[in-house]
Design an enzyme around this catalytic site. Sequence first.
Site, PDB file in Angstrom:
ATOM      1  N   CYS A  72      43.063  51.964  32.810  1.00  0.00           N
ATOM      2  CA  CYS A  72      42.872  50.662  32.157  1.00  0.00           C
ATOM      3  C   CYS A  72      41.401  50.538  31.796  1.00  0.00           C
ATOM      4  O   CYS A  72      40.526  50.560  32.682  1.00  0.00           O
ATOM      5  CB  CYS A  72      43.277  49.521  33.094  1.00  0.00           C
ATOM      6  SG  CYS A  72      42.829  47.894  32.428  1.00  0.00           S
ATOM      7  N   ASN A  92      37.640  58.249  22.047  1.00  0.00           N
ATOM      8  CA  ASN A  92      38.405  58.880  20.973  1.00  0.00           C
ATOM      9  C   ASN A  92      39.745  58.172  20.816  1.00  0.00           C
ATOM     10  O   ASN A  92      40.475  57.979  21.801  1.00  0.00           O
ATOM     11  CB  ASN A  92      38.658  60.358  21.275  1.00  0.00           C
ATOM     12  CG  ASN A  92      39.354  61.072  20.137  1.00  0.00           C
ATOM     13  OD1 ASN A  92      38.801  61.199  19.040  1.00  0.00           O
ATOM     14  ND2 ASN A  92      40.581  61.522  20.367  1.00  0.00           N
ATOM     15  N   GLU A  93      40.043  57.752  19.613  1.00  0.00           N
ATOM     16  CA  GLU A  93      41.351  57.188  19.273  1.00  0.00           C
ATOM     17  C   GLU A  93      41.797  56.084  20.240  1.00  0.00           C
ATOM     18  O   GLU A  93      42.848  56.156  20.862  1.00  0.00           O
ATOM     19  CB  GLU A  93      42.418  58.288  19.225  1.00  0.00           C
ATOM     20  CG  GLU A  93      42.174  59.325  18.171  1.00  0.00           C
ATOM     21  CD  GLU A  93      43.295  60.357  18.091  1.00  0.00           C
ATOM     22  OE1 GLU A  93      43.527  60.891  17.003  1.00  0.00           O
ATOM     23  OE2 GLU A  93      43.953  60.605  19.137  1.00  0.00           O
ATOM     24  N   GLU A 141      38.929  63.814  11.782  1.00  0.00           N
ATOM     25  CA  GLU A 141      39.964  64.780  12.147  1.00  0.00           C
ATOM     26  C   GLU A 141      40.991  64.898  11.040  1.00  0.00           C
ATOM     27  O   GLU A 141      41.499  63.887  10.558  1.00  0.00           O
ATOM     28  CB  GLU A 141      40.730  64.342  13.405  1.00  0.00           C
ATOM     29  CG  GLU A 141      40.017  64.443  14.710  1.00  0.00           C
ATOM     30  CD  GLU A 141      40.948  64.076  15.865  1.00  0.00           C
ATOM     31  OE1 GLU A 141      42.182  64.226  15.718  1.00  0.00           O
ATOM     32  OE2 GLU A 141      40.444  63.636  16.906  1.00  0.00           O
ATOM     33  N   CYS A 166      48.247  45.422  33.588  1.00  0.00           N
ATOM     34  CA  CYS A 166      47.832  45.530  34.981  1.00  0.00           C
ATOM     35  C   CYS A 166      47.261  44.208  35.496  1.00  0.00           C
ATOM     36  O   CYS A 166      47.067  43.253  34.741  1.00  0.00           O
ATOM     37  CB  CYS A 166      46.816  46.656  35.145  1.00  0.00           C
ATOM     38  SG  CYS A 166      45.167  46.241  34.532  1.00  0.00           S
ATOM     39  N   GLU A 204      48.794  70.486  23.336  1.00  0.00           N
ATOM     40  CA  GLU A 204      48.629  70.676  21.895  1.00  0.00           C
ATOM     41  C   GLU A 204      48.377  72.148  21.541  1.00  0.00           C
ATOM     42  O   GLU A 204      47.732  72.452  20.540  1.00  0.00           O
ATOM     43  CB  GLU A 204      47.503  69.777  21.376  1.00  0.00           C
ATOM     44  CG  GLU A 204      47.859  68.298  21.459  1.00  0.00           C
ATOM     45  CD  GLU A 204      46.768  67.394  20.915  1.00  0.00           C
ATOM     46  OE1 GLU A 204      47.016  66.673  19.937  1.00  0.00           O
ATOM     47  OE2 GLU A 204      45.654  67.415  21.477  1.00  0.00           O
ATOM     48  N   GLN A 205      48.924  73.052  22.346  1.00  0.00           N
ATOM     49  CA  GLN A 205      48.757  74.486  22.081  1.00  0.00           C
ATOM     50  C   GLN A 205      49.192  74.888  20.667  1.00  0.00           C
ATOM     51  O   GLN A 205      48.528  75.720  20.032  1.00  0.00           O
ATOM     52  CB  GLN A 205      49.574  75.298  23.100  1.00  0.00           C
ATOM     53  CG  GLN A 205      49.155  75.122  24.539  1.00  0.00           C
ATOM     54  CD  GLN A 205      50.147  75.757  25.491  1.00  0.00           C
ATOM     55  OE1 GLN A 205      50.666  76.830  25.227  1.00  0.00           O
ATOM     56  NE2 GLN A 205      50.422  75.084  26.603  1.00  0.00           N
ATOM     57  N   PRO A 206      50.295  74.317  20.127  1.00  0.00           N
ATOM     58  CA  PRO A 206      50.753  74.779  18.802  1.00  0.00           C
ATOM     59  C   PRO A 206      49.985  74.189  17.624  1.00  0.00           C
ATOM     60  O   PRO A 206      50.275  74.533  16.477  1.00  0.00           O
ATOM     61  CB  PRO A 206      52.219  74.311  18.758  1.00  0.00           C
ATOM     62  CG  PRO A 206      52.551  73.790  20.118  1.00  0.00           C
ATOM     63  CD  PRO A 206      51.270  73.376  20.728  1.00  0.00           C
ATOM     64  N   HIS A 207      49.033  73.290  17.885  1.00  0.00           N
ATOM     65  CA  HIS A 207      48.366  72.572  16.795  1.00  0.00           C
ATOM     66  C   HIS A 207      47.582  73.524  15.905  1.00  0.00           C
ATOM     67  O   HIS A 207      46.979  74.491  16.370  1.00  0.00           O
ATOM     68  CB  HIS A 207      47.421  71.518  17.373  1.00  0.00           C
ATOM     69  CG  HIS A 207      47.059  70.436  16.412  1.00  0.00           C
ATOM     70  ND1 HIS A 207      46.231  70.634  15.330  1.00  0.00           N
ATOM     71  CD2 HIS A 207      47.428  69.130  16.361  1.00  0.00           C
ATOM     72  CE1 HIS A 207      46.089  69.489  14.665  1.00  0.00           C
ATOM     73  NE2 HIS A 207      46.810  68.567  15.277  1.00  0.00           N
ATOM     74  N   ARG A 265      45.932  61.568  28.472  1.00  0.00           N
ATOM     75  CA  ARG A 265      44.684  60.826  28.246  1.00  0.00           C
ATOM     76  C   ARG A 265      45.020  59.348  28.149  1.00  0.00           C
ATOM     77  O   ARG A 265      46.180  58.966  28.088  1.00  0.00           O
ATOM     78  CB  ARG A 265      43.972  61.317  26.990  1.00  0.00           C
ATOM     79  CG  ARG A 265      44.799  61.211  25.721  1.00  0.00           C
ATOM     80  CD  ARG A 265      44.045  61.758  24.537  1.00  0.00           C
ATOM     81  NE  ARG A 265      44.859  61.736  23.322  1.00  0.00           N
ATOM     82  CZ  ARG A 265      44.458  62.162  22.133  1.00  0.00           C
ATOM     83  NH1 ARG A 265      43.255  62.659  21.996  1.00  0.00           N
ATOM     84  NH2 ARG A 265      45.250  62.112  21.082  1.00  0.00           N
TER      85      ARG A 265
END
Length: 665
Positions: free
Chosen positions: A111, A145-146, A297, A156, A346-349, A107
């Site tokens: 720019c 987000n974030e 979050e 650039c 982020e599967q293990p989150h 993500r």
Amino acid sequence: MARVLYHGAAYYPELWDEKVIDEDIKLMKETGINVVRMGEFAWSKMEPEEGKIDISFFKEVIIKLYENGIKTIMCTPTATPPIWFSYGHPERMYVDRDGKTMGHGARQHACTNHPYFRERAAIITEHIAKEVGNLPGLVGWQIDNEFKCHVSECMCETCRNLWHEWLKQRYQTIDALNEAWGTQIWSEYYQDFHQVPQPGHAPFLHNSSLQTMYRLFSMEKIAEFCDEQAAIIRKYSSAPITHNSNIAFSVDQERLFKNLDFASFDTYATIDNLAGYLMNHDLYRNIKKGKSFWVMETSPSHAASLESYANPHPNGYLKVEAVAAYALGAEGFCYWLWRQQRAGCEQPHGSVISAWGKPTVGYANVLEVERARKEIEPIILSTIPMQAEVAITYSDRAKAFLKTEPHRQLDYRRLITEFYDRILRMGIHRDLIPETASLDGYKILFTPFVPYLSPDYIERARQFVENGGIWIVGPLSGGRTEEHTVHTDRALGELEKMAGAEVLYTYPMDGTGTIGRAFGVSAPLGMWSSVFEFHSEHCVGVIEEGLSKGKSFINEHRIGKGKIVMLGSMPIAEEGDKLLVNLVNHYANEANVNLRTDATAGTIAVPRKGDGCTVWFIINMDGQGGSVTIPAIGVDMLTGAQVSPGKLQIGNFEYRVVQFCEKGI
């Protein structure tokens, strides 16, 4: 927003079929989840091909959630532009300081200043706002987000051109820039704005002004993008707007939230970082003062990615995290995430529900949060957080300065967290406030680690002191100009003149064997320091050993009804901590600071007010139990029992709510 405490989770219905979505809604109702956040990564679902936009899926989900008593915060999906935006268009992508162009995936690969990104972001945002902006289930908006989480300043070609425009607007003439930056150094002199480089690779270090100004330019541009998104949404929706931020990111929190309606943040602090967790609340409560914030979050158990993981929370901790958040001013407490992701990085989150639809290790703790939310909701909704008497200035501009000039790896976030932690451990109720915040109602103002102090800030601090406040400045504050150069009239510029001090030297004291004595303690001194001429009427801390023996490192000077205290050096090690604790106690007593308790380490007391009474939320957050002294007869608002003055014991991960209706509490 409606007067309710929200208990929520991030949800990604675009990843699941209708059967799973229906199952999730059923489980959410059973768990007590009353709000979800969605859409922030779903651009390709909404616009799978360029120009072919369909928001109906999300509209249907919002309606279905609402019919089941669950509200929605809708996000704009601009953090993850689809492949049709990225493929074959490297000119649209983020370029890092090493000159590497990001590829599609993860993500924040685009720019955000590229004109085509802005165009497509505006189009998708308008479609979303039109489609769902007036749905009854919509209670808020989150933009993107974030911002600047994984990236910082883009290098650039688009940003280079905008950089030159920004410089021209700021300085008007190239001669003014050259003078401000001192570009005769090393033949850096520029003849035209277009010659000014971006601070990419160089044989040594770039000019400090160039580096810091580029960071501020980047912060301003991302805030402008946020403003654009908010303006589009407001044409179609009256729901309040926020962004999900964090103090670790390369943004200016104060500027970012300036034109938004409420503040929100994410935090993944573990139990051993209590200060890191609580500091967010004390800051974001004051970013949009007078308005509730959201914990948008946090993990129900642990944070993790393919490459890392944090230790899971012990049972009981999540509950007191939530109670502390609500007590400190949060309206929403939300998890990342609801259902574990079956794919991606982020599967293990940690999640509330596993990918296969079963409760996770954190599920029982989420149920505890819901029970606590219901129990304290009437109390929270009938009271408001009390303003502290002690304020600490927080500055993302200072963060930019210290990234440019870190000396020996000085990190602003670490410095301010450690400083905050000391005040926290002393039981003093505190506010972290942005640079332009009002100083009304405070008795003590701390300004540590802020290299540049604006004339406006100094003037407001002067008025604060003249009206009876105590302003404690330093260390590392005031020694740089707005352009990140050194003052030439005196070491600390206007601050030094105001403080009635004379700085003789500035140099790093680490490793010099320097010992300072103040408030009955001798301690080693470190960090880049200012040494003051010794004047008996102003000296509070004297240097006993070292290169500047006999000089002063703490000065105080009375102005009007108050005083300014200059902390020129950082006391370090165990003795240094004792010295600083004594300093804070000395001036807290002098200023008659009353909003403080003797809660034991790991236990906090959060004061709120309402209906002529004061309410203390007393919370044990380290799982070790603790105590606090109750100053007067109170009432336990959860049981109705009388609480007598004296030591009140708090169990492991326990919280108590005590109401005092006597004056002076």
